[in-house]
Design a protein around this motif. Structure first.
Motif, short mmCIF file in Angstrom:
data_model
loop_
_atom_site.label_atom_id
_atom_site.label_comp_id
_atom_site.label_asym_id
_atom_site.label_seq_id
_atom_site.Cartn_x
_atom_site.Cartn_y
_atom_site.Cartn_z
N ASN A 108 6.60 8.45 13.33
CA ASN A 108 7.85 7.70 13.30
C ASN A 108 8.10 7.10 11.92
O ASN A 108 7.45 6.14 11.54
CB ASN A 108 7.80 6.57 14.34
N MET A 109 9.04 7.68 11.20
CA MET A 109 9.28 7.25 9.82
C MET A 109 10.78 7.10 9.59
O MET A 109 11.42 7.96 8.97
CB MET A 109 8.76 8.30 8.83
N ASP A 110 11.34 6.04 10.10
CA ASP A 110 12.79 5.85 9.94
C ASP A 110 13.16 5.60 8.48
O ASP A 110 14.18 6.09 8.00
CB ASP A 110 13.27 4.65 10.77
N GLY A 111 12.32 4.84 7.79
CA GLY A 111 12.59 4.54 6.38
C GLY A 111 12.57 5.82 5.54
O GLY A 111 13.43 6.03 4.68
N THR A 112 11.61 6.67 5.84
CA THR A 112 11.51 7.94 5.13
C THR A 112 12.74 8.79 5.39
O THR A 112 13.32 9.40 4.49
CB THR A 112 10.24 8.69 5.60
N ALA A 113 13.17 8.82 6.67
CA ALA A 113 14.35 9.61 7.04
C ALA A 113 15.58 9.10 6.28
O ALA A 113 16.41 9.89 5.81
CB ALA A 113 14.58 9.52 8.54
N GLY A 115 1.58 9.57 6.74
CA GLY A 115 1.74 8.16 6.36
C GLY A 115 0.98 7.78 5.12
O GLY A 115 0.17 6.86 5.12
N VAL A 116 1.21 8.54 4.05
CA VAL A 116 0.53 8.24 2.77
C VAL A 116 1.59 8.13 1.68
O VAL A 116 2.71 8.60 1.85
CB VAL A 116 -0.50 9.35 2.41
N PRO A 117 1.26 7.52 0.53
CA PRO A 117 2.27 7.34 -0.50
C PRO A 117 2.92 8.65 -0.94
O PRO A 117 2.25 9.68 -1.03
CB PRO A 117 1.48 6.71 -1.66
N THR A 129 0.82 -1.22 0.00
CA THR A 129 0.00 0.00 0.00
C THR A 129 0.85 1.27 0.00
O THR A 129 0.35 2.34 -0.31
CB THR A 129 -0.91 0.07 1.25
N ALA A 130 2.13 1.16 0.38
CA ALA A 130 3.02 2.33 0.54
C ALA A 130 2.40 3.37 1.47
O ALA A 130 2.59 4.57 1.30
CB ALA A 130 3.37 2.96 -0.80
N SER A 131 1.65 2.91 2.46
CA SER A 131 1.02 3.86 3.39
C SER A 131 0.99 3.30 4.80
O SER A 131 0.31 2.31 5.08
CB SER A 131 -0.40 4.17 2.91
N SER A 132 1.75 3.94 5.72
CA SER A 132 1.70 3.48 7.11
C SER A 132 0.33 3.74 7.69
O SER A 132 -0.13 3.01 8.56
CB SER A 132 2.72 4.17 8.03
N GLY A 133 -0.31 4.84 7.22
CA GLY A 133 -1.63 5.18 7.73
C GLY A 133 -2.65 4.10 7.43
O GLY A 133 -3.38 3.63 8.31
N LEU A 155 10.99 2.63 -3.81
CA LEU A 155 11.64 3.02 -2.55
C LEU A 155 10.57 3.36 -1.51
O LEU A 155 10.72 3.05 -0.33
CB LEU A 155 12.55 4.23 -2.78
N ASP A 156 9.49 3.99 -1.95
CA ASP A 156 8.41 4.37 -1.06
C ASP A 156 7.82 3.11 -0.40
O ASP A 156 7.60 3.05 0.81
CB ASP A 156 7.33 5.10 -1.87
N MET A 157 7.60 2.09 -1.23
CA MET A 157 7.03 0.85 -0.71
C MET A 157 7.97 0.22 0.32
O MET A 157 7.55 -0.20 1.40
CB MET A 157 6.80 -0.13 -1.88
N THR A 158 9.26 0.19 -0.02
CA THR A 158 10.22 -0.45 0.88
C THR A 158 10.36 0.35 2.18
O THR A 158 10.40 -0.20 3.27
CB THR A 158 11.59 -0.60 0.19
N ARG A 159 10.43 1.69 2.05
CA ARG A 159 10.63 2.46 3.29
C ARG A 159 9.39 2.43 4.17
O ARG A 159 9.48 2.50 5.40
CB ARG A 159 11.07 3.90 2.99
N THR A 160 8.21 2.29 3.56
CA THR A 160 7.00 2.19 4.38
C THR A 160 7.03 0.91 5.21
O THR A 160 6.64 0.91 6.38
CB THR A 160 5.73 2.24 3.49
N ALA A 177 4.60 10.90 0.41
CA ALA A 177 4.66 12.09 1.26
C ALA A 177 6.11 12.46 1.61
O ALA A 177 6.46 13.64 1.69
CB ALA A 177 3.86 11.86 2.53
N GLY A 178 6.94 11.45 1.77
CA GLY A 178 8.33 11.69 2.16
C GLY A 178 9.09 12.49 1.12
O GLY A 178 9.97 13.30 1.45
N LEU A 179 8.73 12.29 -0.14
CA LEU A 179 9.42 13.00 -1.21
C LEU A 179 9.09 14.49 -1.17
O LEU A 179 9.94 15.34 -1.39
CB LEU A 179 8.96 12.40 -2.55
N1 ASP Z 1 4.75 6.29 2.31
C1 ASP Z 1 5.41 6.51 3.55
C2 ASP Z 1 4.56 6.00 4.69
O1 ASP Z 1 3.36 5.96 4.58
C3 ASP Z 1 5.75 7.95 3.78
C4 ASP Z 1 6.77 8.37 2.76
O2 ASP Z 1 6.42 8.80 1.68
O3 ASP Z 1 7.96 8.23 3.05
O4 ASP Z 1 5.08 5.62 5.71
#
Ligand code: ASP
Length: 432
Positions: free
Chosen positions: A305-310, A349-351, A269-273, A382-387, A353-355
């Protein structure tokens, strides 16, 4: 076969078929047209969207009901203060560690060296919200509005206040608490029901992404792409396990096995939310964290908390600096670590957003925001993996704090079958 295995098989099948279609369906051919019209923009689009909607629709009711129950069951309200300090401390601490590793790796690997900077880049940056406003925005003025807009921090605050009042209202409070507990069971059952559709949803989402993804861009930006992936793996497979075994004294391998399912939801989903319902269920029923803690730390983690995003933001900033021949210097690097920690907290926490939030970090170190356009092409994977890493971090911290606070049921944690959903067994769709 259990549900996690079925989801993993669906994932593998989607990736293999997606890659085949991506590489063989040449644009304009009848096959390409068919796949595009009837699968990518037809059946699979509907299945994928319906599945994500099914997850999202549960987020607000589940977080609200579950957190009211959690707070109402806390006889000793000073616990909530301790939970907050420890959880937020660990959330920020693990993010800073993630950034330190990301920036160091990018400085050593130098993914930006030798990359041509193109002149016509366009990317709309995002203005940073003033800090005072961020705090003011946490206070709800209308709980229904907060729920309608999915404002997670406002919902959390309102649920805590309501739970606190319930626990201090004597007999009427007990009656209301019972109702909320009943609702909690029902909503958790709904989560289990929707999770049964996951193999189809995950297949649809992944097939569509992989079939559409441009792999040539990944090759061109290979050094950047694989630096981010490498650091994400190190963080998930070394840093969290170290945290769990050294600071919590629990078996990290058990943890990693149990979070595999939730990682597949986050990845597809690429979304933590949207993944909150599954994360919360995993925390309580697979890992054995009591509802009083998990109902607070999981939605909070999915929001801040978004370590992957960071990690992506750290590597991307160094990459862009190298591409533009800018030497960040020690002060610049520390600025990147500090602002990317805050930027990842502010990331929704949506697709993708980190970018968007990356522009905040780039502005701080005087790098051009337009450069984001360059890495956009490889960001979906990358978004999918970091989520997946983001939600793993929420669960690692939740488990650690649970152990410290004596609210981790170790029998459940160590039972490999605890909370597992069987695929075809109706009776296993249970909530406790
Ligand atoms: N998609 C990420 C999340 O929902 C946020 C991001 O874009 O890094 O956790």
């Amino acid at each position: 076969m259990n549900l996690t295995k079925r989801i993993l098989i669906a994932m593998a099948a989607a990736i293999v078929l997606g890659v085949i279609v991506n590489l063989t369906a040449s644009e304009g051919s009848g096959f390409h047209q068919f796949i595009n019209d009837y699968l990518i923009n037809g059946l699979l689009l509907i299945v994928g969207k319906a599945f994500v909607a099914g997850l999202k629709v549960m987020v607000v009711p589940l977080v609200f009901v579950s957190l009211v129950c959690g707070t109402a069951s806390l006889n000793d309200t000073s616990r909530l203060g301790r939970y907050s300090v420890k959880t937020i401390g660990l959330y920020l601490g693990t993010t800073a560690v993630a950034l330190a590793i990301a920036v160091t790796a990018a400085l050593i690997i130098q993914p930006g060296a030798g990359i041509e900077k193109t002149t016509e880049l366009a990317f709309q940056g995002k203005e940073a919200t003033p800090f005072a406003q961020v705090i003011i925005d946490m206070f709800p003025t209308n709980p229904i509005q907060a729920m309608a807009d999915g404002k997670m921090l406002q919902i959390i605050l309102f649920a805590i206040l309501l739970g606190f009042s319930i626990s201090h209202s004597g007999e009427p409070g007990r009656r209301v608490a019972n109702t909320f507990n009943d609702w909690n069971e029902v909503v958790l059952k709904l989560v289990a029901v929707i999770m049964h559709f996951a193999p189809y949803g995950v297949f649809a989402l992944l097939f569509n992404t992989v079939a559409k993804e441009g792999f040539s861009e990944i090759v061109a930006l290979g050094a950047y792409f694989f630096t981010v992936i490498g650091v994400l793996l190190v963080h998930a497979l070394v840093v969290y396990p170290a945290l769990l075994s050294v600071m919590a004294g629990v078996n990290p391998l058990t943890f990693l096995k149990k979070v595999r399912g939730v990682q597949t939801f986050a990845f597809s989903t690429a979304s933590s939310g949207a993944t909150i319902p599954v994360t919360l269920r995993t925390a309580e029923e697979r890992l054995g964290v009591k509802n009083s803690l998990a109902s607070f730390t999981v939605p909070l983690g999915a929001t801040i908390n978004m370590d992957g995003t960071a990690i992506m933001q750290g590597v991307a900033t160094v990459f862009i600096a190298q591409m533009y021949g800018v030497d960040l210097g020690l002060m610049g690097i520390l600025t990147v670590i500090a602002t990317a920690t805050l930027a990842s907290v502010g990331t929704a926490g949506v697709p993708s957003a980190g970018l968007v939030m990356l522009s905040m970090v780039l502005t701080q170190v005087n790098l051009p925001v337009e450069a984001i356009a360059l890495i956009m092409g490889v960001d979906r994977l990358l978004d999918m993996t970091r989520t997946a890493v983001n939600v793993t971090g929420d669960l690692a911290v939740t488990t650690t704090v649970a152990k410290w606070e004596g609210v981790l049921d170790e029998a459940t944690f160590n039972d490999p079958k605890a909370g597992e959903l069987e695929a075809d067994d109706e009776s296993s769709v249970k909530s406790s």
